[in-house]
Motif scaffolding. Structure first.
Motif, PDB file in Angstrom:
ATOM      1  N   PHE A 197      -9.210  10.526 -11.253  1.00  0.00           N
ATOM      2  CA  PHE A 197      -7.915  10.885 -11.675  1.00  0.00           C
ATOM      3  C   PHE A 197      -7.708  12.355 -12.449  1.00  0.00           C
ATOM      4  N   ARG A 198      -8.733  12.572 -13.270  1.00  0.00           N
ATOM      5  CA  ARG A 198      -8.717  13.650 -13.978  1.00  0.00           C
ATOM      6  C   ARG A 198      -8.951  14.950 -12.868  1.00  0.00           C
ATOM      7  N   GLU A 199     -10.087  14.632 -12.011  1.00  0.00           N
ATOM      8  CA  GLU A 199     -10.284  15.806 -11.009  1.00  0.00           C
ATOM      9  C   GLU A 199      -8.904  16.183 -10.055  1.00  0.00           C
ATOM     10  N   ALA A 200      -8.241  15.107  -9.827  1.00  0.00           N
ATOM     11  CA  ALA A 200      -6.916  15.555  -9.293  1.00  0.00           C
ATOM     12  C   ALA A 200      -5.788  16.336  -9.907  1.00  0.00           C
ATOM     13  N   ILE A 201      -5.807  16.032 -11.098  1.00  0.00           N
ATOM     14  CA  ILE A 201      -4.928  16.809 -12.180  1.00  0.00           C
ATOM     15  C   ILE A 201      -4.742  18.228 -12.005  1.00  0.00           C
ATOM     16  N   ILE A 221       0.875  -1.050   0.104  1.00  0.00           N
ATOM     17  CA  ILE A 221       0.066   0.062   0.241  1.00  0.00           C
ATOM     18  C   ILE A 221       0.765   1.078   0.129  1.00  0.00           C
ATOM     19  N   ARG A 222       0.608   2.078  -0.843  1.00  0.00           N
ATOM     20  CA  ARG A 222       1.424   3.393  -1.285  1.00  0.00           C
ATOM     21  C   ARG A 222       3.014   3.144  -1.606  1.00  0.00           C
ATOM     22  N   GLY A 223       2.825   1.843  -1.998  1.00  0.00           N
ATOM     23  CA  GLY A 223       4.485   1.551  -2.440  1.00  0.00           C
ATOM     24  C   GLY A 223       4.936   2.399  -3.677  1.00  0.00           C
ATOM     25  N   ARG A 224       6.155   2.442  -4.253  1.00  0.00           N
ATOM     26  CA  ARG A 224       6.690   3.393  -5.058  1.00  0.00           C
ATOM     27  C   ARG A 224       5.800   3.234  -6.346  1.00  0.00           C
ATOM     28  N   ASP A 225       5.168   2.293  -6.693  1.00  0.00           N
ATOM     29  CA  ASP A 225       4.612   2.122  -7.926  1.00  0.00           C
ATOM     30  C   ASP A 225       2.974   2.275  -7.642  1.00  0.00           C
ATOM     31  N   ASP A 227      -3.141  11.446  -1.837  1.00  0.00           N
ATOM     32  CA  ASP A 227      -2.255  10.514  -2.538  1.00  0.00           C
ATOM     33  C   ASP A 227      -1.998  10.941  -4.075  1.00  0.00           C
ATOM     34  N   PHE A 228      -3.401  11.191  -4.609  1.00  0.00           N
ATOM     35  CA  PHE A 228      -3.145  11.602  -6.033  1.00  0.00           C
ATOM     36  C   PHE A 228      -2.541  13.050  -6.224  1.00  0.00           C
ATOM     37  N   ALA A 229      -2.852  13.930  -5.152  1.00  0.00           N
ATOM     38  CA  ALA A 229      -2.068  15.088  -5.150  1.00  0.00           C
ATOM     39  C   ALA A 229      -0.708  15.112  -5.254  1.00  0.00           C
ATOM     40  N   LYS A 230      -0.029  14.205  -4.783  1.00  0.00           N
ATOM     41  CA  LYS A 230       1.472  13.775  -5.084  1.00  0.00           C
ATOM     42  C   LYS A 230       1.818  13.316  -6.490  1.00  0.00           C
ATOM     43  N   PHE A 262       0.108   3.930  -7.825  1.00  0.00           N
ATOM     44  CA  PHE A 262      -0.397   5.313  -8.254  1.00  0.00           C
ATOM     45  C   PHE A 262      -1.822   5.258  -8.652  1.00  0.00           C
ATOM     46  N   PHE A 263      -2.514   4.092  -9.201  1.00  0.00           N
ATOM     47  CA  PHE A 263      -3.695   3.941  -9.585  1.00  0.00           C
ATOM     48  C   PHE A 263      -4.655   3.142  -8.643  1.00  0.00           C
ATOM     49  N   SER A 264      -4.126   2.711  -7.612  1.00  0.00           N
ATOM     50  CA  SER A 264      -5.121   2.085  -6.701  1.00  0.00           C
ATOM     51  C   SER A 264      -6.595   2.837  -6.476  1.00  0.00           C
ATOM     52  N   THR A 265      -7.661   2.293  -6.692  1.00  0.00           N
ATOM     53  CA  THR A 265      -8.909   2.847  -6.224  1.00  0.00           C
ATOM     54  C   THR A 265      -9.487   3.169  -4.943  1.00  0.00           C
ATOM     55  N   ASP A 266      -8.464   2.688  -3.986  1.00  0.00           N
ATOM     56  CA  ASP A 266      -8.657   2.859  -2.607  1.00  0.00           C
ATOM     57  C   ASP A 266      -7.804   4.247  -2.162  1.00  0.00           C
ATOM     58  N   LEU A 267      -6.971   4.759  -3.107  1.00  0.00           N
ATOM     59  CA  LEU A 267      -6.301   5.697  -2.498  1.00  0.00           C
ATOM     60  C   LEU A 267      -7.039   7.311  -2.442  1.00  0.00           C
ATOM     61  N   THR A 268      -6.454   8.004  -1.720  1.00  0.00           N
ATOM     62  CA  THR A 268      -7.044   9.067  -1.357  1.00  0.00           C
ATOM     63  C   THR A 268      -6.756  10.431  -2.299  1.00  0.00           C
ATOM     64  N   PRO A 269      -7.469  11.442  -2.103  1.00  0.00           N
ATOM     65  CA  PRO A 269      -7.267  12.683  -2.795  1.00  0.00           C
ATOM     66  C   PRO A 269      -5.816  13.455  -2.387  1.00  0.00           C
TER      67      PRO A 269
END
Length: 320
Positions: A273-277, A214-218, A229-232, A220-227
């Motif tokens: 994903f797009r909302e986080a860009i 969970i939150r490993g270096r790769d 996480d996506f901000a990074k 990026f795209f898990s559906t349980d990640l938070t905003p």
């Protein structure tokens, strides 16, 4: 409209470029005969595959050549040190270094430079992690006019779907205790332990944790990640080096992606994903879900999937 069948040729005209002493990229030559070697202003789509991929393993790539040639673009597929089975002992950092060397080589080929040749990086599957790392986390320069992530799925959730959440978490805990905490991260894990989740590829402890924890270096795209996480990642796109402009990012998810749980709403996750860009100028309106497409838009895809991909890819390129 009839579906464009995947190209079935076994031979392809083109130029094999050696962009480092041990790595190559293949430039497909379309019917125009024009190449980036002889046309310094000719733009380029640079394609990188996912885990296990190498030259010609992603079936739709040759089908991109003629439509893009008509648009005035060349298509180059690159191998990195992580191609084929190399991914098992690689990392996003190593991939990023390889891709930057490729961008630099092709940007200057034929007397061109960063100002005269536009380059768009397209990643398939785990190549999408390469794309997002390049744009948001790499310490190296960014010279991409745009980037495309096709079939961006979570390797962690793929493992959940394969062996179950409990077994995955138990395996992660075992690798952490027996390898990471003992300073053995570069050691290859026993096949008996990871073959069910990783296949036959030799996989190091570090790479396994990058992909599956969970939150490993790769991760990026898990559906349980938070905003947060996506901000990074999605929310931290860097400007193009030496300018105040930003690379455009397009996301093409496959509707029938076999590596994504059927319960996942494809349109919804693309929207998340797009909302986080950030910045908003990087958010390509060409993004979306490829209707009827399998993971690699292969032969099992429904009619029209390949055409959708080509149409929206052309849209991205026209906008840069």
């Amino acid at each position: 409209m009839h579906s464009a069948a995947p190209v079935r040729q076994s031979s392809f005209p083109g130029i094999l470029h050696q962009y480092t002493s041990k790595l190559v990229g293949f430039e497909f030559i379309g019917s125009s005969g024009k190449t980036i070697s002889s046309n310094k202003e000719r733009p380029l789509l640079l394609f990188v595959g996912g885990l296990g991929d190498g030259l010609l393993t992603v079936p739709y790539v040759p089908s991109l050549v003629e439509p893009l040639d008509k648009l005035g673009w060349s298509v180059v597929q690159v191998n990195t040190q992580s191609s084929y089975i190399g991914w098992g002992t690689g990392s996003l950092v190593r991939d990023d270094e390889d891709l930057h060397k490729a961008v630099d080589f092709f940007a200057h080929l034929g007397g061109a430079d960063y100002n005269s040749r536009k380059i768009v990086l397209m990643g398939h599957s785990t190549g999408s992690q390469n794309v997002l790392y390049y744009l948001s986390q790499s310490p190296l320069d960014n010279h991409l006019a745009a980037a495309i992530a096709q079939a961006s799925v979570s390797d962690r959730e793929g493992c959940y779907n394969t062996i179950g959440v409990d077994k995955t978490e138990a395996l992660v805990a075992w690798v952490q205790k027996e390898y990471i905490e003992k300073g053995l991260g570069d050691d290859v894990l026993p096949r008996s332990k990871v073959a069910h989740s990783m296949g036959d590829t030799p996989v190091s402890a570090n790479r396994f944790m990058d992909l599956v924890s969970i939150r490993g270096r790769d991760d990026f795209f898990s559906t349980d990640l938070t905003p947060d996480d996506f901000a990074k990642t999605f929310g931290s796109i860097k400007p193009i080096t030496g300018t105040n402009d930003y690379s455009r990012l397009a996301l093409f998810m496959s509707e029938k992606d076999e590596f994504l749980a059927k319960s996942v709403n494809r349109e919804e996750i693309v929207q998340r994903f797009r909302e986080a860009i950030r910045p908003s100028t990087s958010n390509s309106d060409a993004s979306g879900v490829i209707p009827g497409a399998t993971h690699n838009v292969g032969e099992a895809s429904e009619p029209g999937a390949l055409e959708w991909l080509i149409e929206h890819l052309v849209k991205v390129l026209k906008q840069v």
